[in-house]
Design a protein around this motif. Structure first.
Motif, PDB file in Angstrom:
ATOM      1  N   UNK A 581       0.817  -1.220   0.000  1.00 45.25           N
ATOM      2  CA  UNK A 581       0.000   0.000   0.000  1.00 45.25           C
ATOM      3  C   UNK A 581       0.847   1.265   0.000  1.00 45.25           C
ATOM      4  N   UNK A 582       2.029   1.207   0.600  1.00 41.44           N
ATOM      5  CA  UNK A 582       2.853   2.404   0.706  1.00 41.44           C
ATOM      6  C   UNK A 582       3.112   3.035  -0.659  1.00 41.44           C
ATOM      7  N   UNK A 583       3.418   2.227  -1.655  1.00 45.14           N
ATOM      8  CA  UNK A 583       3.741   2.758  -2.979  1.00 45.14           C
ATOM      9  C   UNK A 583       2.597   2.570  -3.977  1.00 45.14           C
ATOM     10  N   UNK A 584       1.530   1.866  -3.577  1.00 49.14           N
ATOM     11  CA  UNK A 584       0.415   1.604  -4.492  1.00 49.14           C
ATOM     12  C   UNK A 584      -0.909   1.868  -3.769  1.00 49.14           C
ATOM     13  N   UNK A 585      -1.139   3.081  -3.293  1.00 56.16           N
ATOM     14  CA  UNK A 585      -2.343   3.312  -2.475  1.00 56.16           C
ATOM     15  C   UNK A 585      -3.654   3.136  -3.234  1.00 56.16           C
ATOM     16  N   UNK A 586      -3.665   3.390  -4.555  1.00 52.60           N
ATOM     17  CA  UNK A 586      -4.920   3.317  -5.309  1.00 52.60           C
ATOM     18  C   UNK A 586      -5.308   1.899  -5.701  1.00 52.60           C
ATOM     19  N   UNK A 587      -4.349   0.989  -5.764  1.00 49.25           N
ATOM     20  CA  UNK A 587      -4.636  -0.340  -6.318  1.00 49.25           C
ATOM     21  C   UNK A 587      -4.439  -1.444  -5.292  1.00 49.25           C
TER      22      UNK A 587
END
Length: 817
Positions: A581-587
């Motif tokens: 989630x840290x680098x991919x919050x939307x997916x």
């Protein structure tokens, strides 16, 4: 019905009934009937010749008994109030007389004991084992006088018309009393059962030893903790009973009986048994253990408070500097985000914010906080201007770039801003569902677990069967109804440190929300997007792990082991989701999908415990599912959700193989992701092969090892890529990383000590029991609880603080990996 009527009449006509006299009369009438029926005198008109002899100790009586005569041996001995003596009755019959059964009835004060010779005991599959040599121990009735002469009688009778020879010998047992820190040698067979009895009579046969007191099976080692409340007379009997066959303690099954009524010779297997009685710990040790446990984890609260005070002092100094920036350069005042990093292989030639944006941001100052603010319009314009530093061939310039994820995610070097386009309020609610869902799961999971383990503990206390629970009996300290209080107390760290982590996350959440209310530039446009729902879920899972582990250790056994591991799977899954989630919050995955996958993992854990032991079909199915799940997850991660699992998946796979591998042999577009996924597939395929070949008995631990290996692999990849991208790790997370790694190493050492195992029989599990090693109260597994709770707390802190260095870096300068 007659006896009941007489009792009612007696009770009605007498102002002061004598219940003891009536009970004694009923008992005498009952045993008279039993004796008469056993001796065959129940037939009308039949007479029996009864002979009573005065007998002496240590004299062997050789006699013959038939259905027409009955012999009674009368013994007397002096009983002292302050001295306990044992009396042993031994009977032998000839092996040729196994067809004729002799009944022996021993009548003594407040106890009646009966047995037959030859004695027939039944084992597995109703196999019959005859014993023509039988010895029984008589208990010493209580006496109030300093010394008292007591009598007991041995009645010998049979229903056989032919004369049956027997030998009777009554003797006193030497070294009958066990003193503290002493021992006596007793002869016992290879497999035996140890029992503690409260009162008379002494049940010392394989088929009745479990009627009173506490008992357990053992092979080489065993221990029972005696509590004073269980023995109000301050004395008890230790009984060692020979088991009829090795299978009762986990030994091999040698043969099956040819016929259901076949008599099997049990053989003559003996070994020396040392019975050691040592004092248990006193209340001071209990208090020291509890204070030690509380002191360790309260110290983390104090340390956290100290760090918070230091951090608050540092922030106050920073605010003072921002309020008086006259003598400092613009770069030192913090009015603009830090300059872009040089990202290793991702070298960025971009520039800083335009002078117009800097001037605009400097025109507004918050008098209360001293932070720089600007309007949302200027934020959007600044962000648009900063994107101009990216080269045009790095992304597509179509007008619908903000809405078409398939175009945005095809950039060779993605930034966090490319995957943080959704409304932060929507994302915040999405990730808060993680917390509320796990809280709901915890309530509905914990309530039946608590009810079940209370039932287990009650059954153990009522029946005295200590084979139900797999404790480390050499270091199991009871308290009240709990049999192993120390194993429960050591789980306190999970609860306390989980609560502390929730408080730390709450504090950060409040600070971040205040910054958003102020339209703070760093909170709006810089750093990794702050979403705390998964952190709240992680803290809750840590607390639940402590609660359920404590429930499991109330009565650890084969049927409730999943209580101890279910939330470990939760913690491992949530940590991996948070890293992603840290680098991919939307997916990132939704809470419903994530918990559904974790539920499937727990489901397989239960199936593996029940059906996985030696079941080749189960391991084949699980290995195939494991490999397929790894491949599907790898595809999802590599293409960042830009693929669909439908009927055309095979056609698209063949097309990619043809165009990228056969036709032009091009390399992977996302090299770093490909390296991670290849390593992950190698690890998971190796674990699947190991499980298929070895088929380990402890499937739950094997499944947990898979989760931990994947988490550690992803964690190492994240740190390596962070450093490779030119980012740095600040002092606090660096200390947490080093400290956590060391603690994990020591924790795993104590975890693999293996003090008990429910994969074996209770008797075989006791062979692994060890003494306490810490404060005479905690064993190796308790230390695992201490260290693992600290290590998990440290790991959570690493996840929480690892990207603090990016708090002043714009998101379009933070790369995705």
């Amino acid at each position: 019905m007659v006896l009941r009527s007489c009792w009612k009449s007696r009770h009605k006509n007498s102002s002061r009934p004598a219940p003891r006299l009536i009970r004694a009369g009923l008992a005498a009438l009952f045993w008279l009937c039993v004796t008469q029926l056993a001796c065959g005198s129940g037939a009308v008109g039949e007479t029996k010749n009864v002979v009573q002899k005065d007998a002496e100790f240590d004299v062997t009586y050789n006699d013959t008994v038939t259905s027409e005569n009955q012999t009674i041996y009368a013994f007397n001995h002096t009983v002292s109030r302050n001295k306990t003596e044992g009396v042993r009755v031994r009977v032998d019959v000839s092996p040729q007389n196994l067809e004729s059964t002799i009944l022996f009835v021993v009548r003594q004060k407040q106890a009646v004991l009966s047995f037959q010779v030859p004695l027939i005991l039944r084992g597995l599959y109703q196999r019959k084992y005859p014993y023509n040599h039988v010895g029984r121990t008589l208990c010493q009735p209580p006496t109030r006088a300093a010394s008292e002469t007591q009598y007991f009688f041995v009645d010998v009778s049979t229903l056989s018309a032919q004369g049956t020879n027997y030998q009777l010998r009554v003797s006193r047992v030497e070294s009958f009393t066990l003193q503290r820190s002493g021992y006596c040698d007793r002869q016992g067979q290879l497999r035996h059962e140890l029992s503690l009895l409260r009162y008379c009579p002494v049940y010392d046969l394989d088929n009745n030893v479990a009627f009173l007191g506490m008992y357990q099976t053992m092979t080489k080692k065993g221990a029972i903790t005696v509590q004073r409340k269980d023995f109000p007379r301050n004395s008890f009997y230790v009984v060692v009973v020979v088991k009829t066959e090795d299978e009762a303690c986990g030994g091999p099954l040698h043969f099956y009986p040819l016929r259901p009524d076949e008599l099997i010779d049990a053989g003559n297997r003996t070994k020396v048994l040392d019975v050691v009685v040592s004092p248990a710990i006193n209340s001071e040790v209990y208090v020291m253990g509890m204070l030690f446990c509380l002191g360790i984890f309260l110290s983390f609260y104090l340390l956290t408070l100290l760090v918070a005070c230091v951090e608050n002092k540092r922030m106050n100094k920073k605010r003072a500097v921002l309020e008086n920036p006259a003598d400092m350069s613009p770069a030192e005042t913090g009015k603009t985000p830090a300059s872009p990093y040089e990202y290793g292989s991702f070298a960025d030639n971009g520039s800083t914010l335009s002078s117009e944006a800097i001037t605009e941001s400097a025109t507004s100052t918050d008098n209360n906080y001293g932070y720089m603010e600007r309007s949302l319009d200027s934020v959007g314009r600044s962000r648009h201007e900063s994107l101009s530093s990216v080269e045009e061939d790095d992304y597509d310039t179509l007008e619908d770039i903000n809405s078409d994820k398939n175009i945005v995610r095809t950039k060779k070097f993605l930034c966090v801003s490319d995957l943080a386009r959704k409304d932060k309020r929507v994302l915040s609610k999405k990730y808060q569902i993680y917390f509320w869902n796990i809280a709901t799961i915890a309530v509905f999971y914990a309530l039946p677990v608590i009810q079940l383990v209370i039932t287990y503990q009650t059954v153990v206390n009522v029946t005295g069967n200590q084979d139900i629970c797999y404790y480390n009996f050499l270091c199991a300290h009871p308290l009240g109804a709990l049999s192993a209080f120390n194993n429960i107390l050591s789980n306190l760290g999970y609860v306390m440190l989980g609560l502390l982590f929730l408080l730390i996350v709450l504090k950060r959440d409040i600070v971040h929300n205040r910054a958003l209310v102020r339209n703070d530039l760093n909170a709006l446009e810089c750093g990794i997007p702050k979403h705390f729902g998964l952190f709240y879920a992680m803290g809750t899972a840590l607390m639940m792990e402590g609660l359920l582990s404590a429930c499991y250790h109330v009565c650890p056994n084969y049927t409730n082991f999943q209580f101890d591991t279910s939330f470990m799977y939760m913690i491992a899954g949530l940590c991996m989701l948070k890293l992603y989630q840290k680098r991919h919050p939307d997916i990132n995955a939704s809470a419903y999908t994530a918990y559904a996958c974790l539920a499937a993992v727990i489901f397989f854990s239960v199936l593996g415990v029940v059906f996985g032991k030696g079941n080749m079909a189960f391991w084949i199915v699980f290995s195939v599912i494991h490999i397929l799940a790894t491949l599907l997850l790898s595809t999802q991660l590599y293409y960042m959700g830009r693929w669909r699992l439908n009927a055309g998946i095979l056609r698209r796979m063949l097309h990619i193989i043809y165009t990228d591998c056969i036709r032009q042999c091009s390399g992977p577009m996302y090299i770093d992701r490909m390296v991670l996924l290849v390593m992950g597939n190698i690890v998971n395929w190796s674990l699947a092969a190991y499980g298929l070949i070895e088929r380990p008995n402890d499937f739950a631990s094997y499944l947990l090892a898979i989760a931990i290996c994947n988490l550690l692999l992803y964690f190492a990849f994240y740190i390596i890529m962070k450093l490779r991208s030119g980012e740095r790790i600040k002092c606090l997370p660096l200390v947490c990383i080093l400290f956590t790694a060391v603690v994990w190493g020591f924790a795993l050492y104590f975890f693999f000590q293996g003090l008990s195992t429910w994969q074996k029989t209770p008797a075989e599990s006791r062979e692994h029991n060890r003494d306490c090693i810490l404060l005479f109260f905690f064993d190796d597994h308790d230390i695992w609880h201490f260290l693992s709770s600290i290590a998990m707390f440290g790991s959570f802190l690493v996840l929480l603080t690892m990207d603090d260095d990016l708090d002043t870096v714009q998101r379009d300068k933070i790369y995705v990996f």
